[in-house]
Write a protein that holds these residues in place. Structure first.
Motif, PDB file in Angstrom:
ATOM      1  N   LEU A   1    -110.888 -46.750  52.363  1.00 15.88           N
ATOM      2  CA  LEU A   1    -109.890 -46.350  53.350  1.00 15.88           C
ATOM      3  C   LEU A   1    -108.525 -46.972  53.079  1.00 15.88           C
ATOM      4  O   LEU A   1    -107.497 -46.328  53.268  1.00 15.88           O
ATOM      5  CB  LEU A   1    -110.352 -46.743  54.756  1.00 15.88           C
ATOM      6  CG  LEU A   1    -111.554 -45.989  55.297  1.00 15.88           C
ATOM      7  CD1 LEU A   1    -112.030 -46.625  56.595  1.00 15.88           C
ATOM      8  CD2 LEU A   1    -111.233 -44.518  55.489  1.00 15.88           C
ATOM      9  N   SER A   2    -108.504 -48.208  52.631  1.00 17.69           N
ATOM     10  CA  SER A   2    -107.238 -48.936  52.533  1.00 17.69           C
ATOM     11  C   SER A   2    -106.574 -48.875  51.164  1.00 17.69           C
ATOM     12  O   SER A   2    -105.377 -49.153  51.052  1.00 17.69           O
ATOM     13  CB  SER A   2    -107.448 -50.397  52.929  1.00 17.69           C
ATOM     14  OG  SER A   2    -108.355 -51.026  52.047  1.00 17.69           O
ATOM     15  N   ARG A   3    -107.302 -48.518  50.114  1.00 17.19           N
ATOM     16  CA  ARG A   3    -106.724 -48.608  48.777  1.00 17.19           C
ATOM     17  C   ARG A   3    -106.852 -47.350  47.911  1.00 17.19           C
ATOM     18  O   ARG A   3    -106.075 -47.178  46.981  1.00 17.19           O
ATOM     19  CB  ARG A   3    -107.372 -49.770  48.011  1.00 17.19           C
ATOM     20  CG  ARG A   3    -107.291 -51.123  48.682  1.00 17.19           C
ATOM     21  CD  ARG A   3    -105.949 -51.711  48.597  1.00 17.19           C
ATOM     22  NE  ARG A   3    -105.722 -52.109  47.214  1.00 17.19           N
ATOM     23  CZ  ARG A   3    -104.676 -52.767  46.789  1.00 17.19           C
ATOM     24  NH1 ARG A   3    -103.743 -53.130  47.629  1.00 17.19           N
ATOM     25  NH2 ARG A   3    -104.532 -53.085  45.532  1.00 17.19           N
ATOM     26  N   ASP A   4    -107.829 -46.492  48.176  1.00 16.85           N
ATOM     27  CA  ASP A   4    -108.041 -45.342  47.292  1.00 16.85           C
ATOM     28  C   ASP A   4    -106.885 -44.352  47.353  1.00 16.85           C
ATOM     29  O   ASP A   4    -106.330 -44.083  48.419  1.00 16.85           O
ATOM     30  CB  ASP A   4    -109.336 -44.609  47.655  1.00 16.85           C
ATOM     31  CG  ASP A   4    -110.547 -45.165  46.946  1.00 16.85           C
ATOM     32  OD1 ASP A   4    -110.471 -46.298  46.439  1.00 16.85           O
ATOM     33  OD2 ASP A   4    -111.579 -44.470  46.914  1.00 16.85           O
TER      34      ASP A   4
ATOM     35  N   GLY B   1    -104.697 -49.314  39.341  1.00 14.40           N
ATOM     36  CA  GLY B   1    -105.869 -49.147  38.494  1.00 14.40           C
ATOM     37  C   GLY B   1    -107.102 -48.664  39.241  1.00 14.40           C
ATOM     38  O   GLY B   1    -107.224 -48.822  40.450  1.00 14.40           O
ATOM     39  N   ARG B   2    -107.991 -48.034  38.505  1.00 15.95           N
ATOM     40  CA  ARG B   2    -109.278 -47.536  38.983  1.00 15.95           C
ATOM     41  C   ARG B   2    -109.173 -46.688  40.248  1.00 15.95           C
ATOM     42  O   ARG B   2    -109.990 -46.812  41.158  1.00 15.95           O
ATOM     43  CB  ARG B   2    -110.238 -48.692  39.193  1.00 15.95           C
ATOM     44  CG  ARG B   2    -110.692 -49.321  37.894  1.00 15.95           C
ATOM     45  CD  ARG B   2    -111.821 -50.309  38.137  1.00 15.95           C
ATOM     46  NE  ARG B   2    -112.316 -50.809  36.885  1.00 15.95           N
ATOM     47  CZ  ARG B   2    -111.745 -51.806  36.205  1.00 15.95           C
ATOM     48  NH1 ARG B   2    -110.669 -52.390  36.666  1.00 15.95           N
ATOM     49  NH2 ARG B   2    -112.266 -52.206  35.069  1.00 15.95           N
ATOM     50  N   GLY B   3    -108.143 -45.858  40.326  1.00  8.92           N
ATOM     51  CA  GLY B   3    -107.996 -44.937  41.443  1.00  8.92           C
ATOM     52  C   GLY B   3    -107.430 -45.556  42.712  1.00  8.92           C
ATOM     53  O   GLY B   3    -107.433 -44.928  43.753  1.00  8.92           O
ATOM     54  N   GLU B   4    -106.957 -46.786  42.604  1.00  7.13           N
ATOM     55  CA  GLU B   4    -106.403 -47.457  43.775  1.00  7.13           C
ATOM     56  C   GLU B   4    -104.889 -47.483  43.701  1.00  7.13           C
ATOM     57  O   GLU B   4    -104.307 -47.461  42.622  1.00  7.13           O
ATOM     58  CB  GLU B   4    -106.929 -48.891  43.886  1.00  7.13           C
ATOM     59  CG  GLU B   4    -108.402 -48.952  44.212  1.00  7.13           C
ATOM     60  CD  GLU B   4    -108.867 -50.364  44.543  1.00  7.13           C
ATOM     61  OE1 GLU B   4    -108.141 -51.330  44.244  1.00  7.13           O
ATOM     62  OE2 GLU B   4    -109.956 -50.486  45.116  1.00  7.13           O
ATOM     63  N   VAL B   5    -104.269 -47.510  44.886  1.00  8.59           N
ATOM     64  CA  VAL B   5    -102.819 -47.626  44.980  1.00  8.59           C
ATOM     65  C   VAL B   5    -102.478 -48.758  45.934  1.00  8.59           C
ATOM     66  O   VAL B   5    -103.259 -49.126  46.810  1.00  8.59           O
ATOM     67  CB  VAL B   5    -102.156 -46.320  45.483  1.00  8.59           C
ATOM     68  CG1 VAL B   5    -102.318 -45.200  44.481  1.00  8.59           C
ATOM     69  CG2 VAL B   5    -102.695 -45.908  46.838  1.00  8.59           C
ATOM     70  N   GLU B   6    -101.316 -49.295  45.729  1.00  8.05           N
ATOM     71  CA  GLU B   6    -100.787 -50.304  46.644  1.00  8.05           C
ATOM     72  C   GLU B   6     -99.869 -49.569  47.609  1.00  8.05           C
ATOM     73  O   GLU B   6     -99.073 -48.742  47.197  1.00  8.05           O
ATOM     74  CB  GLU B   6    -100.001 -51.342  45.844  1.00  8.05           C
ATOM     75  CG  GLU B   6     -99.646 -52.572  46.621  1.00  8.05           C
ATOM     76  CD  GLU B   6     -99.030 -53.619  45.723  1.00  8.05           C
ATOM     77  OE1 GLU B   6     -97.807 -53.541  45.505  1.00  8.05           O
ATOM     78  OE2 GLU B   6     -99.771 -54.482  45.240  1.00  8.05           O
TER      79      GLU B   6
ATOM     80  N   ILE C   1    -117.609 -51.110  35.734  1.00 12.02           N
ATOM     81  CA  ILE C   1    -116.753 -52.232  35.332  1.00 12.02           C
ATOM     82  C   ILE C   1    -117.448 -53.066  34.258  1.00 12.02           C
ATOM     83  O   ILE C   1    -116.819 -53.470  33.267  1.00 12.02           O
ATOM     84  CB  ILE C   1    -116.357 -53.076  36.557  1.00 12.02           C
ATOM     85  CG1 ILE C   1    -115.399 -52.271  37.439  1.00 12.02           C
ATOM     86  CG2 ILE C   1    -115.741 -54.406  36.142  1.00 12.02           C
ATOM     87  CD1 ILE C   1    -115.167 -52.867  38.812  1.00 12.02           C
ATOM     88  N   ALA C   2    -118.744 -53.318  34.421  1.00  8.81           N
ATOM     89  CA  ALA C   2    -119.492 -54.066  33.409  1.00  8.81           C
ATOM     90  C   ALA C   2    -119.514 -53.310  32.087  1.00  8.81           C
ATOM     91  O   ALA C   2    -119.357 -53.908  31.012  1.00  8.81           O
ATOM     92  CB  ALA C   2    -120.913 -54.338  33.898  1.00  8.81           C
ATOM     93  N   HIS C   3    -119.683 -51.992  32.159  1.00 12.64           N
ATOM     94  CA  HIS C   3    -119.682 -51.172  30.942  1.00 12.64           C
ATOM     95  C   HIS C   3    -118.322 -51.257  30.240  1.00 12.64           C
ATOM     96  O   HIS C   3    -118.250 -51.452  29.024  1.00 12.64           O
ATOM     97  CB  HIS C   3    -120.016 -49.719  31.280  1.00 12.64           C
ATOM     98  CG  HIS C   3    -119.902 -48.806  30.111  1.00 12.64           C
ATOM     99  ND1 HIS C   3    -120.872 -48.693  29.156  1.00 12.64           N
ATOM    100  CD2 HIS C   3    -118.901 -47.965  29.724  1.00 12.64           C
ATOM    101  CE1 HIS C   3    -120.492 -47.831  28.238  1.00 12.64           C
ATOM    102  NE2 HIS C   3    -119.298 -47.367  28.560  1.00 12.64           N
ATOM    103  N   GLU C   4    -117.243 -51.118  31.006  1.00 14.63           N
ATOM    104  CA  GLU C   4    -115.899 -51.219  30.422  1.00 14.63           C
ATOM    105  C   GLU C   4    -115.687 -52.588  29.770  1.00 14.63           C
ATOM    106  O   GLU C   4    -115.104 -52.679  28.689  1.00 14.63           O
ATOM    107  CB  GLU C   4    -114.832 -50.988  31.487  1.00 14.63           C
ATOM    108  CG  GLU C   4    -114.734 -49.553  31.953  1.00 14.63           C
ATOM    109  CD  GLU C   4    -113.760 -49.379  33.114  1.00 14.63           C
ATOM    110  OE1 GLU C   4    -113.152 -50.379  33.563  1.00 14.63           O
ATOM    111  OE2 GLU C   4    -113.607 -48.238  33.569  1.00 14.63           O
ATOM    112  N   ALA C   5    -116.149 -53.634  30.420  1.00 14.62           N
ATOM    113  CA  ALA C   5    -115.999 -54.982  29.864  1.00 14.62           C
ATOM    114  C   ALA C   5    -116.802 -55.124  28.577  1.00 14.62           C
ATOM    115  O   ALA C   5    -116.323 -55.718  27.600  1.00 14.62           O
ATOM    116  CB  ALA C   5    -116.432 -56.029  30.890  1.00 14.62           C
ATOM    117  N   ALA C   6    -118.014 -54.572  28.550  1.00 12.26           N
ATOM    118  CA  ALA C   6    -118.844 -54.650  27.351  1.00 12.26           C
ATOM    119  C   ALA C   6    -118.215 -53.867  26.201  1.00 12.26           C
ATOM    120  O   ALA C   6    -118.177 -54.342  25.060  1.00 12.26           O
ATOM    121  CB  ALA C   6    -120.251 -54.130  27.649  1.00 12.26           C
TER     122      ALA C   6
END
Length: 172
Positions: free
Chosen positions: A61-64, A82-87, A146-151
């Motif tokens: 609700l607050s960031r997407d 990043g990752r579909g979020e906005v400020e 996120i774990a996959h991206e980091a790997a």
């Protein structure tokens, strides 16, 4: 984003939101109690499920980016983080600004969302567990992504380091 508004000018709006929260949860509690829908205790499983779901729905609700239309009357959409979020940044004064600050703060939203999930669990447990499970699944899926991206990034760095080392050996 930064705000140059004196926070004290928003206090009446904060007070109105606090009153609305207290009145709403109080009314829900009274109604659930009258209908004998309040459990003696919540299970650890339900608290865990609702906790994870509350985290995710509050953040959604607050960031997407796709829920920016909900915040639009109270906050202007800012840059992608990043990752579909906005400020976003709250706009206006008084109650409008207070609502905007609530809607852009995932931490602030957890109390409201958590209360709604608890009321839902008491009033309609099956649909509430279903909805909460959906948001909990999203949290798990995001964690795996996120774990996959980091790997992948780690493997890429290792491969690049190996290529550089191989070139140095070949050049020597």
């Amino acid at each position: 984003m930064t705000s140059k508004t004196d926070p004290r000018t928003t206090y009446p709006g904060y007070a109105a939101l606090t009153g609305a929260f207290l009145a709403g949860t109080g009314a829900a509690l009274a109604g659930l109690s009258r209908r004998d829908r309040l459990p003696a205790r919540f299970t650890v499983g339900d608290v865990t499920l609702l906790g994870v779901a509350t985290y995710q729905l509050s953040r959604t609700l607050s960031r997407d980016r796709v829920t920016a239309f909900l915040r639009e009357p109270f906050a202007k959409q800012g840059d992608s983080v990043g990752r579909g979020e906005v400020e976003s940044e709250a706009e206006g004064e008084g109650l409008r600004r207070a609502v905007g600050e609530l809607l852009i703060c995932p931490f602030c939203m957890t109390q409201w969302v958590g209360a709604a999930f608890l009321v839902g669990l008491c009033a309609a447990p099956r649909p509430t567990r279903f909805a909460a499970s959906l948001f909990a699944l999203r949290t798990v899926a995001e964690s795996v992504n996120i774990a996959h991206e980091a790997a992948v990034a780690r493997v890429d760095r290792m491969q690049n380091t190996a290529k550089v080392a191989h070139r140095r050996v070949a050049a020597a």
